[in-house]
Design an enzyme around this catalytic site. Sequence first.
Site, PDB file in Angstrom:
ATOM      1  N   GLU A 196       0.826  -1.241  -0.036  1.00  0.00           N
ATOM      2  CA  GLU A 196       0.173  -0.049  -0.064  1.00  0.00           C
ATOM      3  C   GLU A 196       0.834   1.085   0.072  1.00  0.00           C
ATOM      4  O   GLU A 196       0.778   2.275   0.693  1.00  0.00           O
ATOM      5  CB  GLU A 196      -1.188   0.059   1.183  1.00  0.00           C
ATOM      6  CG  GLU A 196      -2.069  -1.193   1.201  1.00  0.00           C
ATOM      7  CD  GLU A 196      -3.019  -0.884   2.175  1.00  0.00           C
ATOM      8  OE1 GLU A 196      -2.907  -0.222   3.093  1.00  0.00           O
ATOM      9  OE2 GLU A 196      -4.101  -1.897   2.090  1.00  0.00           O
ATOM     10  N   GLU A 213      -5.030  -9.067   0.302  1.00  0.00           N
ATOM     11  CA  GLU A 213      -5.821  -9.129   1.925  1.00  0.00           C
ATOM     12  C   GLU A 213      -7.358  -8.936   1.524  1.00  0.00           C
ATOM     13  O   GLU A 213      -7.725  -8.106   1.064  1.00  0.00           O
ATOM     14  CB  GLU A 213      -5.294  -7.908   2.513  1.00  0.00           C
ATOM     15  CG  GLU A 213      -3.728  -7.940   2.705  1.00  0.00           C
ATOM     16  CD  GLU A 213      -3.100  -6.847   3.474  1.00  0.00           C
ATOM     17  OE1 GLU A 213      -3.915  -6.081   4.252  1.00  0.00           O
ATOM     18  OE2 GLU A 213      -1.917  -6.810   3.734  1.00  0.00           O
TER      19      GLU A 213
END
Length: 498
Positions: A116, A263
């Site tokens: 991220e 995820e």
Amino acid sequence: MATFLLLLFLIVSAVSGDEHAFIGVNIGTDLSVMPSPTQVVALLKAQNIRYVRLYDADRAMLLALANTGIQVAVSVPNDQLLGIGQSNATAANWVARNVIAHVPATNITTIAVGSEVLTALPNAAPVLVSALKFIHSALVASNLDSQIKVSTPHSSSIILDSFPPSQAFFNRSWDPVMVPLLKFLQSTGSYLMLNVYPYYEYMQSNGVIPLDYALFRPLPPNKEAVDANTLLHYTNVFDAVVDAAYFAMSYLNITNIPIVVTESGWPSKGDSSEPDATVENANTYNSNLIKHVLNNTGTPKHPGIAVSTYIYELYREDLRPGSVSEKNWGLFDANGIPVYILHLTGAGTVLANDTTNQTFCVAKEGADSKMLQAALDWACGPGKVDCSPLLQGHPCYEPDNVVSHSTYAFNAYFQRMAKSPGTCDFKEVATITTTDPSHGSCVFPGSVGKNGTITNDTSLAPSTNSTSSGCPSPYFYGTGSFTTSVIIGVLLMSAVFL
């Protein structure tokens, strides 16, 4: 079941070329007592987990994974990204030390560069694509580029206006990074990595997103979300977010990059501001997610196309900072005991195995009392459970209510049937737990007693000359006649609950 799973994967492979949908797990290490790599691998094997993602490239973990066949995604941590993104030599050294030193014994198939980065470490964004290219060049030099793909996981928050999906686009301020990144993924045959959290979408929607929509629960057609531009119907948040990413890529004229969800999950516990972070909701989400992925459902935009997904996460990380929920995403405690038993069926199915052998069937919280009564009648009647411990004066009579008595009967049936798939359902008023429901002198079947022995499940079957076992009348609660109870239990429940 084994035949069905094999057929399922063959179908997936046929639809999406050489790719097939898989379920993997993320392995975080923020635990006060982290299991040894050997213990981690033992748990992976016991749960038939064949795909894992590490947040680093820990040498001991990679050695423990050697010769297991488990497909491994290793990661370049964010704190190493700047160095690798600025130096081809640093990238080559990282690959030599963390990849080449372990293959082929350890089946490394993916390198996730950072995590991220655009939202968590924006100052490193300018070197992100360079880091991917340098890592890939090192793989090419070692003839490993066809075996190992390189990508970087993104938060779904980089997608703006995600509903309707057809109008979604990436945050345009990141175009100088996203455009060359997507071209790199396209040219190397890699995939877009996306972290998808319907829990956060639901929590941040201020009631706009229904809980059932976030949890993959069935919705009536009039409750489905419809994209007015494409007329595609969305029955869950997960698909809508994935399709938003597909449409965002097409907005940049990129249409042939697959998506892997790196995820996704749901917390099993939260603080007072997180009332929907519960064991039941976590179980519901992850169970439905696994079935959704392995059924190769795809998304409304790309039906039948694999969206492989890594569940977040294997262990509960008690050292993670932040809210209570941050510490409670894991499927297992550090000792390998499941936080909950997923609603999956079939020996060998990923994450469907009870490794503790200490699971019990109990009445579901909030279940309708009439449904509980009907299921209790069936268990103590056609189900042939010995319900005599529930009679007045016997160990399990108290507390004298339908929830407590049905829990005993449900569990007795579940244990007598050797915990076979589908034997803890009772028209969806029962659920599996790892918490022993025994209390006082009432020791439940399957419980480890004070002497360390497990209650003999075979004694639960009533003898042929028993006068109390199998008779539902003493266990009836509320209004209504005994005759009605027996008719429901005998004539209907045998069809409904088996």
